[in-house]
Enzyme design. Structure first.
Site, PDB file in Angstrom:
ATOM      1  N   GLY A   1       2.978 -20.302   0.637  1.00 50.30           N
ATOM      2  CA  GLY A   1       2.246 -19.482  -0.332  1.00 50.30           C
ATOM      3  C   GLY A   1       2.255 -18.031   0.104  1.00 50.30           C
ATOM      4  CB  SER A   2       1.026 -14.991  -1.580  1.00 50.56           C
ATOM      5  OG  SER A   2      -0.325 -15.343  -1.846  1.00 50.56           O
ATOM      6  CG  MET A   3       0.369 -12.176   3.764  1.00 52.56           C
ATOM      7  SD  MET A   3       0.403 -10.446   4.244  1.00 52.56           S
ATOM      8  CE  MET A   3      -1.152 -10.328   5.143  1.00 52.56           C
TER       9      MET A   3
ATOM     10  CB  SER B   1      -3.928 -19.486   8.891  1.00 49.53           C
ATOM     11  OG  SER B   1      -2.744 -18.715   8.962  1.00 49.53           O
TER      12      SER B   1
ATOM     13  CG  ASP C   1       0.180 -19.983  11.005  1.00 48.14           C
ATOM     14  OD1 ASP C   1       0.585 -20.271   9.859  1.00 48.14           O
ATOM     15  OD2 ASP C   1      -0.783 -19.219  11.199  1.00 48.14           O
ATOM     16  CD  GLU C   2       1.992 -15.613  10.210  1.00 49.64           C
ATOM     17  OE1 GLU C   2       2.850 -15.445   9.298  1.00 49.64           O
ATOM     18  OE2 GLU C   2       0.863 -15.100  10.169  1.00 49.64           O
TER      19      GLU C   2
ATOM     20  CB  CYS D   1      -3.963 -11.543  -8.958  1.00 46.29           C
ATOM     21  SG  CYS D   1      -3.361  -9.888  -9.360  1.00 46.29           S
TER      22      CYS D   1
ATOM     23  CB  CYS E   1      -0.512 -12.735 -10.716  1.00 43.12           C
ATOM     24  SG  CYS E   1      -0.583 -11.263 -11.764  1.00 43.12           S
TER      25      CYS E   1
HETATM   26  P1  ADP Z   1      -2.841 -17.085   4.914  1.00 42.27           P
HETATM   27  O1  ADP Z   1      -2.606 -17.823   6.208  1.00 42.27           O
HETATM   28  O2  ADP Z   1      -2.199 -17.757   3.721  1.00 42.27           O
HETATM   29  O3  ADP Z   1      -2.556 -15.608   4.974  1.00 42.27           O
HETATM   30  P2  ADP Z   1      -5.616 -17.362   5.601  1.00 42.27           P
HETATM   31  O4  ADP Z   1      -5.888 -18.845   5.806  1.00 42.27           O
HETATM   32  O5  ADP Z   1      -5.395 -16.512   6.831  1.00 42.27           O
HETATM   33  O6  ADP Z   1      -4.401 -17.213   4.593  1.00 42.27           O
HETATM   34  O7  ADP Z   1      -6.801 -16.672   4.812  1.00 42.27           O
HETATM   35  C1  ADP Z   1      -7.366 -17.207   3.635  1.00 42.27           C
HETATM   36  C2  ADP Z   1      -8.649 -16.439   3.394  1.00 42.27           C
HETATM   37  O8  ADP Z   1      -8.335 -15.099   3.031  1.00 42.27           O
HETATM   38  C3  ADP Z   1      -9.498 -16.902   2.245  1.00 42.27           C
HETATM   39  O9  ADP Z   1     -10.312 -18.006   2.573  1.00 42.27           O
HETATM   40  C4  ADP Z   1     -10.362 -15.670   1.982  1.00 42.27           C
HETATM   41  O10 ADP Z   1     -11.469 -15.644   2.855  1.00 42.27           O
HETATM   42  C5  ADP Z   1      -9.452 -14.519   2.383  1.00 42.27           C
HETATM   43  N1  ADP Z   1      -8.923 -13.697   1.273  1.00 42.27           N
HETATM   44  C6  ADP Z   1      -8.734 -12.347   1.349  1.00 42.27           C
HETATM   45  N2  ADP Z   1      -8.200 -11.865   0.205  1.00 42.27           N
HETATM   46  C7  ADP Z   1      -8.046 -12.924  -0.638  1.00 42.27           C
HETATM   47  C8  ADP Z   1      -7.530 -13.070  -1.987  1.00 42.27           C
HETATM   48  N3  ADP Z   1      -7.056 -12.029  -2.683  1.00 42.27           N
HETATM   49  N4  ADP Z   1      -7.504 -14.300  -2.507  1.00 42.27           N
HETATM   50  C9  ADP Z   1      -7.979 -15.354  -1.821  1.00 42.27           C
HETATM   51  N5  ADP Z   1      -8.484 -15.274  -0.560  1.00 42.27           N
HETATM   52  C10 ADP Z   1      -8.515 -14.083   0.037  1.00 42.27           C
END
Ligand code: ADP
Length: 190
Positions: A13-15, A20, A86-87, A143, A181
């Site tokens: 998925g996206s950031m 994680s 991860d990553e 988004c 999005c």
């Molecule tokens: P990833 O590993 O996919 O980058 P993380 O697990 O590190 O994601 O982080 C997810 C958390 O990021 C969410 O639970 C929320 O607290 C936070 N977050 C920050 N911005 C957003 C966003 N635009 N949409 C959803 N969650 C977000």
């Protein structure tokens, strides 16, 4: 212990989509069930310290930082039954063969990574990993422009959308990433 067949699970998925968080959730449950876990991440990502996987909401788990996927096999303990990575988008394509071999030996592999880069294009070996996996989970963020499901990672450099040909590392520039999005994801094509 009887060894069941191994499996590969991909979380993409996206950031900010919660990759994680989901990796940590699955890893913790495995440990509660007395599985022996090892967590790996590429050492170039030192966001919150090199010896942990951290989610944006603050949960962490101990991890071994490595520079190449072959180190997973070198560091593997004989008693390990579950591996979390991860990553994974930052590893070279050798990660595919490494996890295939470990799954073949009966290990459960949980791999999280960005499916697309800031341009919206497939990232590293993630497409191959998704193909060979038994299970793929595609998560979404929200988004920040419209509140719809976000599938992309927007890169902003000094507040403006990134250019397609920007280098991966921009010296001296202030860059941030946002979840967006498809419609609100912008890449400037020169
Ligand atoms: P990833 O590993 O996919 O980058 P993380 O697990 O590190 O994601 O982080 C997810 C958390 O990021 C969410 O639970 C929320 O607290 C936070 N977050 C920050 N911005 C957003 C966003 N635009 N949409 C959803 N969650 C977000």
């Amino acid at each position: 212990m009887i060894h069941h067949s191994g499996r590969i699970e991909v979380i993409c998925g996206s950031m900010f989509s919660g990759k994680s968080e989901e990796l940590i959730r699955r890893a913790r449950r495995a440990v509660i069930a007395r599985q022996v876990l090892q967590v790996f991440k590429p050492s170039i990502d030192d966001r919150y310290g090199v010896e942990q996987v951290s989610s944006h909401d603050g949960t962490t788990i101990q991890a071994q930082a490595i520079t190449s996927p072959v180190e997973i096999e070198q560091l593997l303990k004989p008693e390990t039954t579950v591996i979390a990575i991860d990553e994974a988008q930052f590893f070279d394509s050798s990660v595919v063969q490494v996890v295939q071999e470990l799954a073949q030996r009966g290990l459960r592999i949980i791999i999280a990574g960005l499916d697309t880069d800031f341009r919206g294009e497939p990232f590293g070996a993630m497409p191959q990993l998704m193909c060979v996996a038994e299970e793929v989970t595609k998560l979404h963020a929200i988004c920040v422009v419209c509140g719809e499901q976000a599938c992309r990672t927007q890169r902003l450099v000094n507040g403006a959308p990134a250019h397609y040909n920007d280098p991966i590392i921009l010296v001296g520039a202030h860059e941030v990433y946002e979840a967006r999005c498809r419609m609100h994801h912008v890449v400037i094509r020169d």
